[in-house]
Design a protein around this motif. Sequence first.
Motif, short mmCIF file in Angstrom:
data_model
loop_
_atom_site.label_atom_id
_atom_site.label_comp_id
_atom_site.label_asym_id
_atom_site.label_seq_id
_atom_site.Cartn_x
_atom_site.Cartn_y
_atom_site.Cartn_z
N SER A 124 17.67 29.86 87.73
CA SER A 124 17.69 30.77 86.58
C SER A 124 16.28 31.13 86.14
N ALA A 125 15.46 30.09 85.92
CA ALA A 125 14.12 30.32 85.38
C ALA A 125 13.22 31.03 86.37
N ALA A 126 13.41 30.77 87.68
CA ALA A 126 12.53 31.36 88.69
C ALA A 126 12.95 32.76 89.10
N PHE A 127 14.26 33.05 89.06
CA PHE A 127 14.71 34.34 89.58
C PHE A 127 15.79 35.00 88.72
N GLY A 128 16.85 34.28 88.39
CA GLY A 128 18.01 34.88 87.72
C GLY A 128 17.66 35.61 86.44
N CYS A 129 16.89 34.97 85.57
CA CYS A 129 16.54 35.59 84.28
C CYS A 129 15.71 36.85 84.48
N ALA B 97 15.53 38.76 87.12
CA ALA B 97 16.27 39.83 87.81
C ALA B 97 17.10 40.65 86.83
N SER B 98 17.38 40.10 85.66
CA SER B 98 18.25 40.81 84.72
C SER B 98 17.63 42.10 84.20
N ASP B 99 16.29 42.16 84.08
CA ASP B 99 15.67 43.38 83.55
C ASP B 99 15.88 44.58 84.48
N GLY C 248 27.37 46.23 84.54
CA GLY C 248 27.11 46.01 85.97
C GLY C 248 26.39 44.70 86.21
N THR C 249 25.45 44.37 85.32
CA THR C 249 24.72 43.11 85.47
C THR C 249 25.65 41.92 85.29
N GLY D 218 23.13 33.61 89.01
CA GLY D 218 24.18 34.17 88.15
C GLY D 218 24.07 33.70 86.72
N MET D 219 23.79 32.41 86.53
CA MET D 219 23.68 31.87 85.17
C MET D 219 22.53 32.52 84.41
N GLY D 220 21.39 32.72 85.08
CA GLY D 220 20.24 33.30 84.41
C GLY D 220 20.45 34.75 84.03
N ALA D 221 20.97 35.55 84.97
CA ALA D 221 21.22 36.97 84.68
C ALA D 221 22.27 37.12 83.60
#
Length: 633
Positions: free
Chosen positions: A180-185, A187-189, A199-200, A234-237
């Motif tokens: 989450s911290a490295a990618f998921g969060c 990627a949400s922007d 969609g997100t 998925g959790m981060g996004a």
Amino acid sequence: MADEKPGIAQTDKSSEDYDKSGYDGMTGAERGPQKTVNLNRNVTARIQNPLAGIPRETLFKNVEDFAHEAGMAEHIPLIQRGALVAQDPPAFEQIAELDEDEKDALRNEVLHKWRQPWALYFTVILCSIGAAVQGWDQTGSNGANLSWPRDFGVPNEGEGATDYNTWIVGIVNAGPYIGSAAFGCWASDPMNYYIGRRGTIFISAIFCLLPVIGSAVAQNWEQLFVTRLLLGIGMGAKASTVPIYAAENCPAAIRGGLVMSWQMWTAFGIFLGFCANLAVYNVGDIAWRLQLGSAFIPAIPLLIGVYFCPESPRWYIKKGRYDRAFKSLCRLRNTPLQAARDLYYISAQINEEAAIIGKSNYVTRFVELFTIPRVRRATLASFVVMLAQQMCGINIIAFYSSTVFVEAGFGPLQALLASFGFGLVNFVFAWPAVWTIDTWGRRTLLLFTFPQMAWTLLAAGLCFLIPEDNRAHLGLIAFFIFLFAAFYSPGEGPVPFTYSAEVFPLSHREVGMSWAVATCLFWAAVLSITFPRLLRAFQPVGAFGFYAGLNVTALVLIFLFVPETKQRTLEELDYVFAVPTRTHVSYQLFKALPWWFNRYILRRKGARLEPLYQFENAVAADQGAAVKGSDSH
């Protein structure tokens, strides 16, 4: 007088200051033009309505220009009436253009604020399911920690346990938070930018479904770690998007109560995860696989249900799709008038934001989190509340309660039952915040609950010193852990995600929320990795005492750097966060703190606290005072 651009407030540097006490009975046109507030440096702490003071003729001309540009010319009369209401919310009773049904709908926003359309509640339910997925994912590993390390040859307790194995268990458990911290969060922007909020959420639901099933069939700890990293995407996004989606759809008066459903239903997901852990306890060697895999259940309705929800109207406005934004608002508000009012008001404030912030790309938006003063203050405040969620120690229980209770002398089944009790307390005591978060406020809840969490966590740690053959040993440890959860749930539980979803301007909301959630989950990963080793080195007394001290540190940070946001529209918060940090800190140290000491320690009932924020012209929250005042006569 030259016409203004639609939604931009007329300014007059020679205007005299008028009454700053809030609603004064005059309409916006009667008050006349207003001074502008610098959204980067609001030294006087004024909160103003960008439409207030614009003459009626100019306002109507602005609405016509806006409607023609937006392709909504057929709605000009409706938007004009909405603009009149948005210009001066508490004076709607004096607007001759409104019929009685429209006035009654505006009264009901205050008198019956929970009377909202089904589409709004369905959206909140969908967001709640997303939160339940988050909670269930967190606790699947809690019970599984008692079994999978030994099955994969890395036992961290009993025979064969080593420091190396302890680190492996911590890293595997931290997998979702690292992902989450490295990618998921982050990627949400871009995902929000191109495919919207819905969609997100759909994409994130896929990542919360398939990797969970993969974790249930993993053949070694390396495979388990990879599946949990993918789950983290998925959790981060999802955690970065769902609270924003809820905040943007909800009216200001109940936004906190509805957006905090994220934490309340995360707590419910944690509770369901503990239930699943208990349900499969006696099925044999595959118990831990079922405990991890059961988290796929709530991801399915999330995957399907998101298609039946309206898209965020603010996202549509940001994209210039005003007609679609209006259709979304019509589904999310009780009447077309309220939808038209919110459409024009949001557009006006976004125009002001754009004039200051301008256009930017992903990289510049991230950099601007730390360079634009108004945005930087929101970044600091969201960082503090998110960091505090990990500093308070709740996740040493949510992630490792079964391990902690076994350390206290519980058997495996007793530990799962005690964890079930913790999950139940965590969920039940989240409910009061539905009402208190918008009445007492976010900041007040935090300042009240953190001292309570500090002493209860310290008490739980000290109870480990009671001899194990004493019957009070187990009972008091469980009691103080449950009491700690009861104080956490209505305070630091719901506030961080609610707060972070609302404090950023629309231009930086996605990347700002990504920053906030990445902060939270990065430190959750640090906690997950380090706690097994910390527990082994410090023993329970030292570990609990350490986190009790962190609660006190978090309390100080919140007191100094977290402004109140209750009952302000998302657009009005621009003025709150335009107040310089130095002004806010000075006020808390030299006015609020002495007042609190005099009022509650010295019991001086005559102590008075000068308010920090001065409300110049009528803003949305003043509508309540006006309606309740007229209703009492």
